[in-house]
Design an enzyme around this catalytic site. Structure first.
Site, PDB file in Angstrom:
ATOM      1  N   ALA A   1       0.801  -1.230   0.000  1.00 55.12           N
ATOM      2  CA  ALA A   1       0.000   0.000   0.000  1.00 55.12           C
ATOM      3  C   ALA A   1       0.839   1.289   0.000  1.00 55.12           C
ATOM      4  CB  ALA A   1      -0.973  -0.030   1.175  1.00 55.12           C
TER       5      ALA A   1
ATOM      6  N   GLN B   1       3.326 -13.596  -1.524  1.00 57.63           N
ATOM      7  CA  GLN B   1       4.128 -12.464  -1.014  1.00 57.63           C
ATOM      8  C   GLN B   1       4.877 -12.848   0.257  1.00 57.63           C
ATOM      9  OE1 GLN B   1       1.028 -12.165  -2.187  1.00 57.63           O
ATOM     10  NE2 GLN B   1       0.637 -10.179  -3.104  1.00 57.63           N
TER      11      GLN B   1
ATOM     12  N   ARG C   1      -4.889   0.619  -8.940  1.00 53.47           N
ATOM     13  CA  ARG C   1      -5.409  -0.424  -8.043  1.00 53.47           C
ATOM     14  C   ARG C   1      -6.395   0.260  -7.095  1.00 53.47           C
ATOM     15  NH1 ARG C   1      -1.216  -4.392  -5.255  1.00 53.47           N
ATOM     16  NH2 ARG C   1      -3.039  -5.766  -5.177  1.00 53.47           N
TER      17      ARG C   1
ATOM     18  N   LYS D   1      -4.433  -7.920   2.875  1.00 50.50           N
ATOM     19  CA  LYS D   1      -4.303  -9.062   1.973  1.00 50.50           C
ATOM     20  C   LYS D   1      -5.260 -10.192   2.336  1.00 50.50           C
ATOM     21  CE  LYS D   1      -2.327  -9.392  -0.983  1.00 50.50           C
ATOM     22  NZ  LYS D   1      -2.988  -9.087  -2.274  1.00 50.50           N
TER      23      LYS D   1
ATOM     24  N   ASP E   1      -4.291  -2.088   3.975  1.00 50.01           N
ATOM     25  CA  ASP E   1      -4.356  -1.308   2.730  1.00 50.01           C
ATOM     26  C   ASP E   1      -5.312  -0.133   2.854  1.00 50.01           C
ATOM     27  OD1 ASP E   1      -3.345  -4.090   1.904  1.00 50.01           O
ATOM     28  OD2 ASP E   1      -2.895  -2.773   0.203  1.00 50.01           O
TER      29      ASP E   1
HETATM   30  O1  MRU Z   1      -1.386  -7.067  -3.269  1.00 51.92           O
HETATM   31  P1  MRU Z   1      -0.259  -6.504  -2.450  1.00 51.92           P
HETATM   32  O2  MRU Z   1       0.941  -7.369  -2.426  1.00 51.92           O
HETATM   33  O3  MRU Z   1       0.052  -5.075  -2.839  1.00 51.92           O
HETATM   34  O4  MRU Z   1      -0.834  -6.459  -0.981  1.00 51.92           O
HETATM   35  C1  MRU Z   1      -0.075  -5.899   0.055  1.00 51.92           C
HETATM   36  C2  MRU Z   1      -0.690  -6.056   1.392  1.00 51.92           C
HETATM   37  O5  MRU Z   1      -1.800  -6.512   1.526  1.00 51.92           O
HETATM   38  C3  MRU Z   1       0.068  -5.526   2.565  1.00 51.92           C
HETATM   39  O6  MRU Z   1      -0.227  -6.264   3.703  1.00 51.92           O
HETATM   40  C4  MRU Z   1      -0.377  -4.084   2.743  1.00 51.92           C
HETATM   41  O7  MRU Z   1      -0.123  -3.318   1.609  1.00 51.92           O
HETATM   42  C5  MRU Z   1       0.063  -3.388   3.930  1.00 51.92           C
HETATM   43  S1  MRU Z   1       1.731  -3.282   4.227  1.00 51.92           S
HETATM   44  C6  MRU Z   1       2.704  -2.290   3.739  1.00 51.92           C
END
Ligand code: MRU
Length: 318
Positions: free
Chosen positions: A51, A186, A86, A238, A227
């Protein structure tokens, strides 16, 4: 632009590079972003992700276009397209909205310096979150984390993983369990890579092993990022985060969400108002699943505030 350097994003003059996170941990390849359209694609295919980082990267892509002489009209169109790259992480929209304030009336220099400030501020927000989060981690804690919330997801040390890293730096003997984070891994690819580089003891598990781990009493705390956090404290993160929160509640495990002020969205009353990105079926079906089956692939879920022990932010712990 100033020279700016982080684990997955670099800027110098009018050149901008990102570390292609889709290739990690096997290959560390930097890709040059030449225009906002490149950055939109990099964000959409998760070469740049997390995010805070997508907000910072989009801001720098717009600053790069300004640096190269783009008109206010072209920058406005690019800003609107970047903003839509996004939907769930509010950091992206917040960064672009901040830069749009410099477009009418148009102040080229200010647009560039605001984008640099977004990068520099994110580093400082991470430092503050790391200190606040680490204060909740005790010597000997075994911590479960999900997705990637470290230096790859921000311009600084990260959110949840930043707190874990700070606790380790403080000499606390911790062990991290890393959810692999289906479907795009991830956790297995990125968090495990970061923890290995940092020398933090960790163990990788499949997402469906978290319940068994908690039932055996092997986790005291869960640390995740977010996010978007709604006004009432519901937090989108996520996919799989909500399930972990339910498990943590059942097993009496503390559940912490670590997120900077740029992740809070006052305009969302509660979690139901947070837009959830749905991604391509192939991410779930891959090559091994039955290819003719329908697939549901939401990239995020919402954890209701009643399942969250505390939200750790840069200014304080809520
Ligand atoms: O789809 P992504 O990999 O961008 O998702 C990221 C996440 O869900 C993280 O947990 C979230 O951005 C918070 S951490 C910096």
């Amino acid at each position: 632009m100033k020279t700016l350097d982080s684990l997955a994003l670099r800027a110098e003059g009018d050149r901008l590079f990102v570390l292609d996170q889709t290739l990690l941990p096997h290959e560390e390849k930097w890709i040059e972003c030449r225009e906002p359209r490149d950055m939109i694609q990099l964000i959409q295919r998760l070469a740049v992700r997390g995010a805070p980082l997508i907000g910072v990267a989009a801001a720098l892509a717009l600053a790069q276009a300004a640096e190269k002489g783009a008109s206010a009209e072209a920058l406005t169109i690019a800003a609107d397209e970047l903003r839509e790259a996004r939907p769930t992480a509010v950091n992206l929209a917040a960064a672009i909205d901040r830069l749009k304030l410099t477009l009418n009336p148009f102040e080229r220099g200010r647009l560039i310096s605001e984008a640099e400030a977004i990068f520099i501020e994110d580093v400082a927000l991470c430092e503050a979150m790391a200190d606040n989060g680490a204060s909740l981690i005790a010597d000997g804690d075994q911590i479960l984390t999900h997705c990637n919330t470290g230096g790859l997801a921000t311009a600084g040390v990260g959110t949840a993983l930043g707190a874990i890293r700070r606790a380790h730096e403080q000499g606390k003997r911790i062990h991290v369990f890393v959810d692999e984070t289906r479907p795009l891994l991830q956790g297995a690819r990125l968090t495990a890579w970061e923890l290995s580089k940092l020398g933090i003891p960790h163990t990788l598990i499949c997402d469906n092993m978290a319940g068994a781990l908690m039932a055996q009493g092997r986790v005291q705390k869960v640390f995740v990022g977010a996010d978007r956090i709604a006004r009432n404290g519901d937090a989108a993160n996520k996919i799989g985060t909500y399930g972990l929160a339910v498990l943590a509640h059942h097993h009496g495990v503390k559940f912490y969400v670590v997120a900077p002020q740029t992740t809070f969205d006052e305009s969302c009353k509660d979690g139901a108002a947070i837009p959830i990105e749905e991604r391509k079926a192939e991410e779930v079906s891959g090559r091994q699943a039955n290819q003719s089956s329908a697939v549901w692939n939401p990239a995020f879920d919402v954890t209701p505030k009643k399942l969250i022990t505390a939200i750790v932010s840069d200014s304080r712990i809520f």
